[in-house]
Design a protein around this motif. Structure first.
Motif, short mmCIF file in Angstrom:
data_model
loop_
_atom_site.label_atom_id
_atom_site.label_comp_id
_atom_site.label_asym_id
_atom_site.label_seq_id
_atom_site.Cartn_x
_atom_site.Cartn_y
_atom_site.Cartn_z
N GLY A 32 0.85 -1.13 -0.24
CA GLY A 32 0.05 0.05 0.04
C GLY A 32 0.72 1.30 -0.06
O GLY A 32 0.69 2.10 -0.77
N ARG A 35 2.32 1.87 -3.33
CA ARG A 35 1.15 2.44 -4.25
C ARG A 35 1.09 3.97 -4.15
O ARG A 35 0.80 4.67 -4.94
N ASN A 36 1.11 4.27 -2.77
CA ASN A 36 0.85 5.83 -2.42
C ASN A 36 1.97 6.50 -3.04
O ASN A 36 1.73 7.94 -3.51
#
Length: 99
Positions: A32, A35-36
């Motif tokens: 995550g 992806r950020n």
């Protein structure tokens, strides 16, 4: 095997499932965060690009004067060609929506 080694193996057997769950959670958090980081960090207009003023309200006023005013610039034939419907049909749709 040393006392530490035997204790570690025993603990591993007891907590193996929770360790696997913890590893999966950590892997998910890492993915995550990757992806950020790949996400664009800005919103709206692109940095370094200029804004083009489009005069939207002026465009609305010109369309109204061209096609819907009492002394309109274009006739029914031009309206049909531009909007692909008769002006009377368009006005009936507008009346039905407004009511």
């Amino acid at each position: 095997m040393s006392r530490f080694g035997s204790r570690a193996l025993q603990r591993w057997d007891d907590e193996e499932e929770s360790d696997v769950d913890d590893l999966l959670i950590i892997a998910g958090l890492l993915e995550g965060s990757k992806r950020n980081k790949r996400k664009k960090k800005f919103r709206g207009s692109l940095p370094g690009r200029h804004n083009v003023p489009r005069d939207i309200l002026g465009g609305h006023q010109r369309i109204y004067l061209d096609y819907f005013a009492d002394q309109c610039v274009y006739n029914e034939k031009h309206f049909r060609r531009r909007f692909r419907m008769y002006k009377s049909l368009f006005l009936r749709i507008v009346a039905a929506i407004e009511f």
